[in-house]
Design a protein around this motif. Structure first.
Motif, PDB file in Angstrom:
ATOM      1  N   ASN A 147       0.817  -1.202   0.000  1.00  0.00           N
ATOM      2  CA  ASN A 147       0.000   0.000   0.000  1.00  0.00           C
ATOM      3  C   ASN A 147       0.856   1.260   0.000  1.00  0.00           C
ATOM      4  O   ASN A 147       0.506   2.267  -0.634  1.00  0.00           O
ATOM      5  CB  ASN A 147      -0.927  -0.012   1.218  1.00  0.00           C
ATOM      6  CG  ASN A 147      -1.900   1.145   1.221  1.00  0.00           C
ATOM      7  OD1 ASN A 147      -1.950   1.935   2.143  1.00  0.00           O
ATOM      8  ND2 ASN A 147      -2.708   1.255   0.168  1.00  0.00           N
ATOM      9  N   TYR A 153      -5.053  -1.111  -1.005  1.00  0.00           N
ATOM     10  CA  TYR A 153      -4.947  -1.997   0.151  1.00  0.00           C
ATOM     11  C   TYR A 153      -5.777  -3.267   0.008  1.00  0.00           C
ATOM     12  O   TYR A 153      -5.499  -4.276   0.663  1.00  0.00           O
ATOM     13  CB  TYR A 153      -5.289  -1.258   1.439  1.00  0.00           C
ATOM     14  CG  TYR A 153      -6.729  -0.849   1.600  1.00  0.00           C
ATOM     15  CD1 TYR A 153      -7.688  -1.733   2.102  1.00  0.00           C
ATOM     16  CD2 TYR A 153      -7.151   0.442   1.302  1.00  0.00           C
ATOM     17  CE1 TYR A 153      -8.997  -1.361   2.279  1.00  0.00           C
ATOM     18  CE2 TYR A 153      -8.468   0.834   1.478  1.00  0.00           C
ATOM     19  CZ  TYR A 153      -9.389  -0.071   1.974  1.00  0.00           C
ATOM     20  OH  TYR A 153     -10.690   0.308   2.144  1.00  0.00           O
ATOM     21  N   PHE A 227     -14.818  -3.767   5.898  1.00  0.00           N
ATOM     22  CA  PHE A 227     -13.562  -3.690   5.150  1.00  0.00           C
ATOM     23  C   PHE A 227     -13.824  -3.199   3.726  1.00  0.00           C
ATOM     24  O   PHE A 227     -14.730  -3.671   3.047  1.00  0.00           O
ATOM     25  CB  PHE A 227     -12.888  -5.065   5.095  1.00  0.00           C
ATOM     26  CG  PHE A 227     -11.572  -5.070   4.377  1.00  0.00           C
ATOM     27  CD1 PHE A 227     -10.416  -4.695   5.021  1.00  0.00           C
ATOM     28  CD2 PHE A 227     -11.501  -5.435   3.042  1.00  0.00           C
ATOM     29  CE1 PHE A 227      -9.199  -4.700   4.364  1.00  0.00           C
ATOM     30  CE2 PHE A 227     -10.291  -5.434   2.367  1.00  0.00           C
ATOM     31  CZ  PHE A 227      -9.136  -5.063   3.042  1.00  0.00           C
ATOM     32  N   HIS A 230     -13.630   2.571   3.044  1.00  0.00           N
ATOM     33  CA  HIS A 230     -12.896   3.807   2.811  1.00  0.00           C
ATOM     34  C   HIS A 230     -11.799   3.599   1.775  1.00  0.00           C
ATOM     35  O   HIS A 230     -11.314   2.487   1.565  1.00  0.00           O
ATOM     36  CB  HIS A 230     -12.284   4.307   4.124  1.00  0.00           C
ATOM     37  CG  HIS A 230     -13.303   4.556   5.198  1.00  0.00           C
ATOM     38  ND1 HIS A 230     -14.206   5.596   5.153  1.00  0.00           N
ATOM     39  CD2 HIS A 230     -13.565   3.869   6.340  1.00  0.00           C
ATOM     40  CE1 HIS A 230     -14.976   5.559   6.219  1.00  0.00           C
ATOM     41  NE2 HIS A 230     -14.613   4.512   6.960  1.00  0.00           N
ATOM     42  N   LYS A 232      -8.771   4.867   1.889  1.00  0.00           N
ATOM     43  CA  LYS A 232      -7.479   4.699   2.544  1.00  0.00           C
ATOM     44  C   LYS A 232      -7.667   4.096   3.924  1.00  0.00           C
ATOM     45  O   LYS A 232      -8.779   4.103   4.463  1.00  0.00           O
ATOM     46  CB  LYS A 232      -6.748   6.048   2.654  1.00  0.00           C
ATOM     47  CG  LYS A 232      -6.384   6.664   1.313  1.00  0.00           C
ATOM     48  CD  LYS A 232      -5.611   7.964   1.517  1.00  0.00           C
ATOM     49  CE  LYS A 232      -5.235   8.575   0.177  1.00  0.00           C
ATOM     50  NZ  LYS A 232      -4.479   9.841   0.341  1.00  0.00           N
ATOM     51  N   ARG A 233      -6.573   3.601   4.472  1.00  0.00           N
ATOM     52  CA  ARG A 233      -6.641   3.027   5.813  1.00  0.00           C
ATOM     53  C   ARG A 233      -5.287   3.162   6.485  1.00  0.00           C
ATOM     54  O   ARG A 233      -4.253   3.389   5.825  1.00  0.00           O
ATOM     55  CB  ARG A 233      -7.054   1.558   5.768  1.00  0.00           C
ATOM     56  CG  ARG A 233      -6.123   0.664   4.962  1.00  0.00           C
ATOM     57  CD  ARG A 233      -6.325  -0.793   5.308  1.00  0.00           C
ATOM     58  NE  ARG A 233      -5.923  -1.047   6.670  1.00  0.00           N
ATOM     59  CZ  ARG A 233      -6.621  -1.801   7.521  1.00  0.00           C
ATOM     60  NH1 ARG A 233      -7.743  -2.361   7.132  1.00  0.00           N
ATOM     61  NH2 ARG A 233      -6.213  -1.987   8.753  1.00  0.00           N
ATOM     62  N   THR A 234      -5.269   3.038   7.786  1.00  0.00           N
ATOM     63  CA  THR A 234      -4.015   3.046   8.541  1.00  0.00           C
ATOM     64  C   THR A 234      -3.555   1.607   8.732  1.00  0.00           C
ATOM     65  O   THR A 234      -4.314   0.658   8.545  1.00  0.00           O
ATOM     66  CB  THR A 234      -4.206   3.721   9.908  1.00  0.00           C
ATOM     67  OG1 THR A 234      -5.258   3.038  10.628  1.00  0.00           O
ATOM     68  CG2 THR A 234      -4.597   5.184   9.730  1.00  0.00           C
ATOM     69  N   TRP A 235      -2.287   1.454   9.139  1.00  0.00           N
ATOM     70  CA  TRP A 235      -1.691   0.121   9.254  1.00  0.00           C
ATOM     71  C   TRP A 235      -1.015  -0.031  10.612  1.00  0.00           C
ATOM     72  O   TRP A 235      -0.159   0.760  10.984  1.00  0.00           O
ATOM     73  CB  TRP A 235      -0.653  -0.099   8.140  1.00  0.00           C
ATOM     74  CG  TRP A 235      -1.243  -0.012   6.774  1.00  0.00           C
ATOM     75  CD1 TRP A 235      -1.364   1.089   5.996  1.00  0.00           C
ATOM     76  CD2 TRP A 235      -1.835  -1.084   6.041  1.00  0.00           C
ATOM     77  NE1 TRP A 235      -1.978   0.789   4.821  1.00  0.00           N
ATOM     78  CE2 TRP A 235      -2.284  -0.547   4.813  1.00  0.00           C
ATOM     79  CE3 TRP A 235      -2.025  -2.442   6.286  1.00  0.00           C
ATOM     80  CZ2 TRP A 235      -2.909  -1.308   3.850  1.00  0.00           C
ATOM     81  CZ3 TRP A 235      -2.637  -3.208   5.323  1.00  0.00           C
ATOM     82  CH2 TRP A 235      -3.074  -2.646   4.120  1.00  0.00           C
TER      83      TRP A 235
END
Length: 274
Positions: A147, A153, A227, A230, A232-235
């Motif tokens: 990503n 992602y 899931f 969105h 984008k996402r954080t990791w």
């Protein structure tokens, strides 16, 4: 039971590198290996690949089965190249040095032998690096790395889940195999090859159904948690780049530039000792 291509955390500098660093290294390494037929560059790459593979402390049980399958494919590839294009090396290097006659139109030449030797070297430049990449990179961190370099992602998660469940699928295969053998289906070396091939169906179909059930469970769980909602996402497993990461990236980029320069500086990517 040994696990193939399973990630194991170990105390090595390779394991401490970010997944982004290892991904960039693998991509740059693969590009040079695919483009170059310069024997000098390939030999250096093979030596370096074996050294870093040894430094990663990768166990044979983690990669042995995959390595053996790659060797079978390599053997078939080398034989097929000679059968369908026995004088490809002669065309490439512009000379012909007969070594010995085999049969009919097939004569082994030094040029063909050198050409196929380079093909073998190309395999061994990639194999250690690829195997090491899979067993030293946490699947979740690998998804974060994909990503970070611009891959969506959803794709990163799909690849990470596939890597994470390789050991589980292997475990299911072993359990089903033992269950079928307990029912009297012979799959050991005592049975003939034809019988073993036929009996594999007794393993493959239950394995497919169990894998589909696992996929359905995972997809439902991810959907219930929203899931993909969105963009984008954080990791959680994302690892920031450190000094060793920048050094590794710098070294592999410099090596790639030098390797490609040596390969193409004379107008051809084939090193010609003839």
């Amino acid at each position: 039971m040994s696990k193939i291509l399973a990630y194991e955390q170990k105390d090595t500098w390779i394991h401490e590198l970010s997944g982004v660093t290892k991904l960039i290294f693998f991509l740059m390494w693969s590009i040079v290996s695919m483009l170059s037929y310069d024997t000098r560059v390939l030999v250096v790459m093979v030596i370096f690949s074996l050294v870093i593979f040894y430094m990663s402390k990768t166990k044979w049980k983690q990669v042995g089965a995959v390595f053996n399958m790659i060797m079978i494919f390599l053997l078939l590839n080398i034989i097929a190249v000679f059968i369908f294009s026995p004088y490809q090396g002669v065309k490439i290097y512009g000379s012909r040095t007969d070594l010995f006659h085999i049969i009919g139109p097939y004569t082994m030449t030094a040029e063909q032998l050198f050409y196929e030797g380079n093909m073998i070297l190309k395999y061994f430049t990639i194999i250690p690096a690829a195997l090491m990449f899979f067993v030293t990179t946490d699947p979740s961190e690998f998804a974060a790395s994909l990503n970070k370099v611009g891959i969506h992602y959803n794709i990163g998660y799909a690849i990470a889940i596939a890597l994470r469940y390789i050991p589980d699928v292997q475990g299911d295969f072993t359990k089903i195999k033992h269950a079928q053998e307990a029912r009297g289906i012979e799959m050991s070396g005592k049975a003939s090859l034809i019988s073993r091939i036929k009996n594999v169906a007794a393993i493959i179909f239950p394995l497919i159904f169990s894998s589909m059930s696992r996929i359905d469970t995972i997809s439902n769980a991810m959907e219930l948690r929203g899931f993909g909602k969105h963009k984008k996402r954080t990791w959680y497993y994302a690892r920031p780049l450190k000094r060793n990461d920048y050094l590794t990236i710098g070294v592999v980029v410099i090596f790639a530039v030098i390797g490609l320069y040596i390969t193409f500086h004379n107008g051809s990517r084939f090193y010609n000792p003839f």
